[in-house]
Design an enzyme around this catalytic site. Structure first.
Site, PDB file in Angstrom:
ATOM      1  N   ASP A 362       0.840  -1.189   0.000  1.00  0.00           N
ATOM      2  CA  ASP A 362       0.000   0.000   0.000  1.00  0.00           C
ATOM      3  C   ASP A 362       0.878   1.242   0.000  1.00  0.00           C
ATOM      4  O   ASP A 362       1.990   1.224  -0.544  1.00  0.00           O
ATOM      5  CB  ASP A 362      -0.946  -0.043   1.205  1.00  0.00           C
ATOM      6  N   HIS A 414      -3.756   5.772   3.339  1.00  0.00           N
ATOM      7  CA  HIS A 414      -4.522   4.584   2.952  1.00  0.00           C
ATOM      8  C   HIS A 414      -3.968   3.316   3.586  1.00  0.00           C
ATOM      9  O   HIS A 414      -4.706   2.494   4.136  1.00  0.00           O
ATOM     10  CB  HIS A 414      -4.499   4.498   1.423  1.00  0.00           C
ATOM     11  N   ASN A 515     -13.845   0.017  -7.107  1.00  0.00           N
ATOM     12  CA  ASN A 515     -14.939   0.897  -6.674  1.00  0.00           C
ATOM     13  C   ASN A 515     -15.628   1.620  -7.819  1.00  0.00           C
ATOM     14  O   ASN A 515     -16.100   2.730  -7.649  1.00  0.00           O
ATOM     15  CB  ASN A 515     -14.385   1.944  -5.693  1.00  0.00           C
ATOM     16  N   SER A 597     -11.330  -1.253  -0.743  1.00  0.00           N
ATOM     17  CA  SER A 597     -10.049  -1.233  -0.029  1.00  0.00           C
ATOM     18  C   SER A 597     -10.242  -1.521   1.448  1.00  0.00           C
ATOM     19  O   SER A 597      -9.350  -2.054   2.111  1.00  0.00           O
ATOM     20  CB  SER A 597      -9.380   0.134  -0.183  1.00  0.00           C
TER      21      SER A 597
END
Length: 899
Positions: A362, A414, A515, A597
């Site tokens: 990430d 994130h 998404n 996520s």
């Protein structure tokens, strides 16, 4: 004088060769009229047959086809792009070099027709398809005839600098550049707007059919990649050495064990690429938008690089982005844990029985966040671009996240949020709880301020799995699970190879499905061997942003900040660890995000609980447990479906199953799971499309019952590989249907030998029949063949007027069949694939025209583009004999000349 002959194609191979000519030469259309006299019966009474050739609405013709007698309208540049409607069928021709044919009938004998551009306003979800048809003339047909398809925006974001130079930053393009062995390419439109459809001749010469269908679903954006770069893998070290690899690189395995990042603009790379006319300084796309030109050129160079001897593959260096929907912090309770029965699971295990390490690939994490105290394993920073990394250097051993935005309060943090869901310190009286209290986090930094590269992600995966990588080091303890809450469109062979290798090493890989609320695959979630996670909201429904489709394996809470189903006065988000940098210093905090996520780490955390209880859990066993329904609660349609996969994860069931296996329980058999090559079919007219069905699950299949729910649709198994698996052909018949949009479905119901109830496979079918009736069809030069209905011998052939009117003269009394079609590649063949074809009164049921003692009028012939690849000879004639007619007289320049 040349013998200007055209024949019916192999598509209608029993028809005779026809003879055509034209008056005036040049690029104009030939006039109607007979090129035959009857030398055996001079003075005999003759008659005429006349009528109109018509083509369906929404049919268009490439402005510069190879037939020199057809009108010429150049569409070689973005500025001269040909306007078409957003539901269309286009017949076209493109060539990477001159055909070398007959200059009196061919337009592109000694020059190329590399680019065809079409301008069209498209809607999100429409599909642009290119069917490539080999040139049939042996004089210029190639085994490697290859066209490519690009979709370019027409409104680039351009600025003019003080020195007058124009700089364009709009960079996203759609593309499908498969090699010639795949004869159809397609691009799905990501959003409403005006586009340029570019058909590019990569090699050889070919006819094509370009179609645009009605929208089928929402889709993700175009795949992003680095211009001027390629990921290249070589077959052997000697080959890699020949491409300029250093001894140090070769010793590390770079270029063979993992791909090397190649600078396509470097002189060494350019020396190996055969640059075409499209790559020179005069390319009109470069003038139109240099950014679009650079991206298209990168893709074309990559394709050429892939064809070099010794290159295993070459592909774009894709950029991946965090799978998070932008939102405002809002929710203060972790409702998402009770939603998957975590409290009950914690009664069985908190994940501290055996060490489990979860790699989080990430943005990195805030190392000194208190909820990560004693929770971290040694990680690594694999962001190779120092500018993207924002930490002042390239790859290094520090996975600490400096933020992915230079502005205060704008970074996503994130990776910190994802890691907290998996294993934040729990039951310590502060902060939040993680799914697995005992798991450790291995932070792998691969996402920076501009996303992350395929090449960096591959290296991060290899490091986490303890495999050789470009850092020159491996962790003291490798991770057993990897979470990738990142992704984007665009299949990568390099990535698939990496994920396969990682899975084969024993690591379980979990990824966010995306998404974009689309069934378009998002990678890495859609790769084989990766657990793809869709998102649910607090009401157990599929979250409105979540992707879906036949690659979804399981669902988990991802939140929905647009509602308050929990009725606590706050939007329903996923609560986890975050960072607050409003003061200019990074400070530990907690906050709420939504997205797949956020769903993926729930699944990764539950697998960590299972792995702690049962260390022998393998990727294959996990697949079996998921597909059997032992780890999930069924949501949506019964059994596996395209929204929730095998259901929403249930932590209690999962840990209970792991406990049972640890105590000697029996793993479940892998159940049946049908998988199609296409999840949806789109038609614009009558015709056939094929798809294949395979069983990716257990071997209990005994048969498949196929059914449809519309009269205009039928389906049949045309290639049986056993028990109903194989190739199916879907057929649409529009006879009697009014113009409009129709929807239907193909249902494949498996039968099995045991008592299980496998899910049916549904293939959605849409038909957009002449939706825009205000747009009339467009004709190119059409040719008439006259056949004696009694002998099946060709009698004569004619060129129709440009508007489709025709008048066949010089016919004796008798019975005749009439065939009409175009010859867009000027190969002396009409009615070939990608060309118009028709017969009187219709192609599928021809009838004879009787001449007794008078002219016959009103014989209208409807033609349509033959895009399916085959028109049966029986559609034109019920006889099997054919005859070549050699005319005694040719007509030229308005005079009848003896031959």
């Amino acid at each position: 004088m040349p013998d200007l002959r055209r024949s019916t194609s192999g598509i209608a191979s029993t028809l005779a060769i026809l003879v055509l000519t034209a008056c005036g030469g040049g690029g104009g259309s030939s006039s109607g009229g007979s090129i035959f006299d009857d030398p055996e019966t001079p003075g005999a009474a003759t008659f005429t047959i006349s009528g109109q050739i018509t083509v369906p609405a929404l049919t268009f013709v490439d402005g510069d086809i190879n037939d020199i007698f057809a009108p010429l309208r150049s569409n070689d540049t973005p500025a001269s792009a040909q306007t078409i409607t957003n539901v269309a069928t286009v017949q076209g021709f493109a060539s990477a070099r001159g055909t070398g044919g007959d200059a009196q009938i061919e337009r592109f004998v000694d020059r190329a027709d590399v680019d065809d551009y079409y301008r069209v306003s498209l809607r999100q979800g429409q599909v642009v398809r290119l069917k490539i048809v080999d040139a049939s003339s042996s004089s210029f047909g190639d085994d490697n005839d290859d066209l490519d398809l690009f979709l370019l925006p027409t409104s680039p974001d351009c600025q003019v600098n003080n020195d007058g130079t124009k700089v364009c930053t709009d960079s996203q393009i759609g593309f499908d550049i498969n090699n010639r062995e795949q004869s159809e390419e397609s691009i799905t439109v990501p959003q409403d707007g005006e586009y340029l459809v570019n058909v590019y001749a990569f090699a050889g010469s070919s006819k094509y059919v370009l179609t645009i269908s009605e929208p089928t679903s929402q889709v993700a954006g175009f795949a992003d990649f680095v211009p001027g770069q390629a990921l290249v893998a070589y077959n052997t070290q000697p080959v890699a050495s020949a491409f300029g690899m250093s001894q140090q690189q070769l010793a590390s395995g770079e270029g063979t064990e993992w791909p090397v990042v190649m600078d396509l603009n470097a002189s060494a790379a350019q020396a190996r690429l055969q640059t075409t006319a499209s790559a020179n300084q005069q390319d009109p796309l470069k003038t139109y938008n240099e950014s679009l030109y650079e991206r298209r050129q990168t893709l074309l160079d990559i394709k050429r690089m892939a064809q070099q001897t010794g290159v295993r593959y070459a592909e774009p260096n894709y950029i991946r982005y965090p799978q998070r929907v932008p939102n405002d912090p809002g929710y203060s309770l972790q409702w998402h844990y009770p939603a998957i029965n975590l409290p009950q699971a914690w009664d069985l295990s908190i994940g501290d029985e055996n060490d489990v390490i979860v790699a989080v690939l990430d943005t990195g994490i805030l190392i000194n966040h208190p909820d990560f105290a004693s929770k971290l394993e040694s990680g690594y920073d694999f962001i190779s671009d120092a500018g993207n990394a924002r930490d002042g250097n390239g790859i290094d051993s520090n996975p600490d996240d400096p933020g992915d935005n230079p502005s205060r309060g704008r970074s996503s943090w994130h990776g910190t949020h994802v890691a907290g869901t998996i294993a934040a310190a729990s039951n310590n009286g502060s902060g939040v709880s993680g799914v697995s209290w005992g798991a450790k986090i291995m932070p792998i930094r691969v996402l920076g301020q501009s996303g992350g590269l395929s090449s960096d992600i591959i290296q991060g995966l290899r490091y986490a799995a303890g495999l050789s990588n470009n850092s020159g080091t491996v962790p003291a303890r490798k991770a057993q699970i990897a979470n990738l809450s990142l992704g984007g469109p665009g299949f990568s062979q390099a990535e698939q190879q990496a994920y396969t290798a990682i899975r084969n090493s024993g690591m379980i890989i979990v990824a966010a499905a995306g998404n974009e609320s689309t069934s378009t695959p998002s990678y890495p979630a859609a790769y084989d061997g990766v657990v793809s996670v869709s998102a649910t909201d607090a009401s157990r429904a599929l979250a409105p942003y979540s992707n879906f489709g036949n690659t979804i394996d399981v669902a988990a809470p991802g939140g929905n900040l647009g509602v308050d189903v929990t009725s606590d006065g706050r939007p329903d988000g996923v609560l986890s660890t975050l960072v607050d940098d409003q003061s200019g210093q990074r400070e530990a905090s907690f906050g709420f995000l939504q997205g797949t996520s956020m769903a993926a780490p729930h699944v990764a955390g539950v697998i960590a609980l299972m792995k702690s209880v049962y260390p022998a859990l393998t990727p294959a066993l996990l697949d079996s447990l998921l597909s059997s329904g032992r780890l999930t609660n069924d949501r949506g349609a019964s059994g596996r479906d395209n929204s929730f996969g095998h259901g929403e994860i249930d932590a209690f069931k999962a840990v209970l199953e792991a406990r049972s296996l640890a105590n000697g329980g029996t793993p479940p058999p892998l159940p049946l799971l049908l998988q199609p090559s296409q999840s949806a079919l789109t038609f614009a007219t009558s015709g056939n499309q094929t798809f294949t069905v395979t069983n990716v699950g257990g071997n209990v299949l005994t048969g498949i019952n196929a059914s449809v729910n519309a009269d205009w649709l039928s389906v049949a198994l045309t290639t049986d590989n056993g028990n109903g698996l194989g190739t199916y052909t879907a057929t649409v018949n529009t006879t009697g249907l009014a113009d409009g949009i129709y929807s239907a479905a193909i249902r494949l119901s498996p039968t099995v030998s045991d008592s299980s109830s496998p899910a049916d496979l549904i293939i959605n079918v849409s038909l957009a029949l002449n939706v825009d009736t205000n747009s009339g069809g467009e004709l190119t030069q059409q040719y008439i063949i006259v056949i004696n209905a009694e002998t099946n011998e060709q009698v004569s052939s004619f060129a129709a007027q440009p508007d489709g009117n025709y008048r066949v003269t010089g016919l004796a009394a008798g019975s005749y069949r009439l065939l009409a079609g175009s010859d867009i590649d000027a190969d002396n063949v009409v009615c070939d694939s990608a060309e118009t074809c028709g017969a009187y009164p219709i192609l599928g049921s021809p009838q004879a025209v009787e001449i007794s003692n008078a002219n016959v009028t009103g014989i209208d012939i409807p033609v349509q583009v033959a895009s399916g690849g085959s028109v049966s000879a029986a559609a034109v004639s019920d006889k099997t004999t054919s005859k070549t007619v050699d005319p005694a007289i040719l007509k030229s320049n308005g005079k009848v000349l003896a031959r």
